[in-house]
Design an enzyme around this catalytic site. Structure first.
Site, short mmCIF file in Angstrom:
data_model
loop_
_atom_site.label_atom_id
_atom_site.label_comp_id
_atom_site.label_asym_id
_atom_site.label_seq_id
_atom_site.Cartn_x
_atom_site.Cartn_y
_atom_site.Cartn_z
CG HIS A 141 0.84 2.25 -2.38
ND1 HIS A 141 0.33 1.10 -1.83
CD2 HIS A 141 -0.22 2.89 -2.92
CE1 HIS A 141 -0.97 1.05 -2.04
NE2 HIS A 141 -1.34 2.13 -2.70
CG ASP A 218 5.04 0.39 -6.38
OD1 ASP A 218 4.38 0.22 -7.43
OD2 ASP A 218 4.52 0.76 -5.31
CD GLN A 221 -0.36 5.39 -9.66
OE1 GLN A 221 -0.79 5.79 -10.74
NE2 GLN A 221 -1.18 4.89 -8.74
CE LYS A 244 -2.72 0.97 -8.78
NZ LYS A 244 -3.73 1.71 -8.02
CB CYS A 383 -2.19 3.27 0.17
SG CYS A 383 -3.77 2.44 0.11
N1 PLP Z 1 1.98 1.12 -5.50
C1 PLP Z 1 1.50 2.28 -5.94
C2 PLP Z 1 2.43 3.39 -6.24
C3 PLP Z 1 0.12 2.44 -6.10
O1 PLP Z 1 -0.36 3.61 -6.50
C4 PLP Z 1 -0.72 1.36 -5.79
C5 PLP Z 1 -2.21 1.49 -5.89
O2 PLP Z 1 -2.79 2.50 -5.66
C6 PLP Z 1 -0.16 0.17 -5.36
C7 PLP Z 1 1.19 0.07 -5.24
C8 PLP Z 1 -1.01 -1.02 -5.02
O3 PLP Z 1 -1.66 -1.50 -6.14
P1 PLP Z 1 -2.72 -2.70 -5.97
O4 PLP Z 1 -3.76 -2.19 -5.03
O5 PLP Z 1 -3.22 -2.93 -7.34
O6 PLP Z 1 -1.96 -3.84 -5.40
#
Ligand code: PLP
Length: 425
Positions: A141, A218, A221, A244, A383
């Protein structure tokens, strides 16, 4: 309510806990909330972006504002002490949810993105140099890719990408040669928010540690959708977001191994994170407060605590079983039509989301037609622009599932895709 035969969760009673799921959509969007003309039930399939909150989370947040709203760690008055205890208890609850050693390993941030930046900038900028490499995956991401990319540019470190195979898996042969003696950090998305691919994190962490490198996961998800235990994960850092996993926006988590966090310098400076300040110099509070500068997200932490309790009551194994069943059902129904490209691995071994394109229809057009039917999905690059470039697609639509979704809702999605197919035929 289709699904009950597929899942161990009592979805009907779960749905009753989520006030937003009773609303309709389809009216004018100039003011929030259902309009008198709206008539379509909401089918919310955008959970990988943000999940909905049960009444217990909403009540926990309003309970704080109604009865003990005060700053934490600052006052000797009763409200401040109550707020401080609740804020600290939220750290304990999150620590136990992910199997961390204790609250000292749990830092509250704004979101996953800030947790990534805390390590990329707080550790990476100070530590990395031209002889180092940072290894990430091609399915990161932007929240992970961009911080490491920018830190590597500024420090001269090399950024390496583990490729994704045509079958949607990480290329572990490539990983074994990319992670070498120069590697200082391996940063990997646990479940790709576009492909649904589940990364073999324990194996990657072992490869990192064999080279004396750290491993950052990370978990944006994965933590909401399956049991994640930091010991079993084997990594050094884990990031995820409250919004989430049934919690509010404005709070994220960075878990780090205590010994590693002890060695790291703070990322943000200011009040709350100091022990002693003179005009010449300052010393830092103990963990985790050393990394929580300024007034923290107090109401959000209290909401996240309630969210964690809700998920624990359901049981994360059962949450995972529900996700798996619904995702497999959606995958098969979409794949059956023959004119839909689905990205990522086929079969059971994927996270709870399906990104796809209907042949000949742009994902934005598709999602707008789905919206007319009350079906909320995400459309765009999610993203993950470089990954979309690699797939040679400008965008995709993504349906993502959570504990309150049903097979009837997947059927509504498939029916609405059928409407788009006819419109564009
Ligand atoms: N990493 C992953 C895999 C995500 O799906 C997301 C959000 O869609 C993020 C990071 C970023 O999360 P946040 O926008 O809450 O910082």
């Amino acid at each position: 309510m289709g699904i009950q035969s597929l899942t161990p969760l009592d979805v009907a009673s779960i749905r009753a806990d989520f006030p937003i799921l009773t609303r309709t959509v389809g009216g004018p969007v100039d003011t929030p909330g259902p309009s008198p003309t709206a008539a379509t039930p909401l089918v919310y399939l955008d959970n990988a972006a943000t999940s909905q909150s049960p009444q217990s989370v909403i009540d926990a947040i309003s309970g704080y504002y109604e009865s003990y709203n005060a700053n934490v760690h600052r006052g000797i008055h009763q409200l401040s002490m109550e707020a401080s205890l609740a804020y600290e208890a939220a750290h304990d609850a999150v620590a136990s949810f992910i199997g961390a050693a204790g609250r000292e390993e749990v830092i509250f941030t704004k979101n996953t993105t800030e947790s990534m930046n805390l390590v990329a900038q707080g550790w990476g900028l100070r530590t990395l140099g031209p002889d180092d490499s940072v290894v990430v995956t091609a399915m990161e991401h932007h929240a992970s890719l961009v911080p490491w990319q920018q830190v590597c540019k500024r420090t001269g470190a090399e950024l390496r990408y583990i490729p994704v195979t045509d079958a949607g898996a990480l290329d572990m042969d490539a990983a074994r040669s990319l992670i070498d003696a120069s590697t200082a950090m391996v940063s990997v998305v646990h479940i790709s928010n576009t492909l649904g691919t589940i990364a073999p994190v324990a194996e990657l962490a072992e490869l990192a540690h064999a080279q004396d490198a750290y491993c950052f996961v990370d978990g944006a998800q994965s933590v909401p959708t399956r049991p994640v235990d930091v010991d079993r994960l084997g990594a050094d850092f884990l990031a995820f977001s409250g919004h989430k996993m049934l919690g509010p926006t404005g709070i994220g988590v960075l878990w780090g191994r205590e010994a590693v966090l002890e060695e790291m310098e703070p990322y943000l400076y200011g009040g709350e994170m100091i022990r002693r300040v003179t005009y010449e110099d300052s010393t830092w509070e103990e963990l985790p407060w050393k990394f929580e500068a300024g007034t923290p997200p107090i109401a959000e932490a209290i909401g996240l605590h309630a969210a964690v309790e809700y998920l624990e009551e359901l049981g994360m194994e059962r949450v995972r079983a529900h996700e798996d069943a619904l995702t497999a059902y959606a995958y098969d129904r979409l794949a059956d039509s023959g004119d839909i490209d689905i990205y990522g691995p086929s079969g059971q071994d994927r996270g709870g989301l399906v990104a796809f394109n209907l042949e000949g229809v742009h994902a934005h057009d598709l999602s707008s037609i789905l919206d007319d039917a009350g079906v909320a999905v995400r459309a765009g690059d999610h993203c993950t622009q470089p990954l979309h470039d690699a797939l040679e697609i400008p965008a995709s639509a993504r349906a993502s599932f959570y504990i309150y979704n049903t097979t009837d809702e997947v059927d509504a999605l498939v029916d609405a895709v059928g409407v788009a197919r006819e419109l564009f035929a």
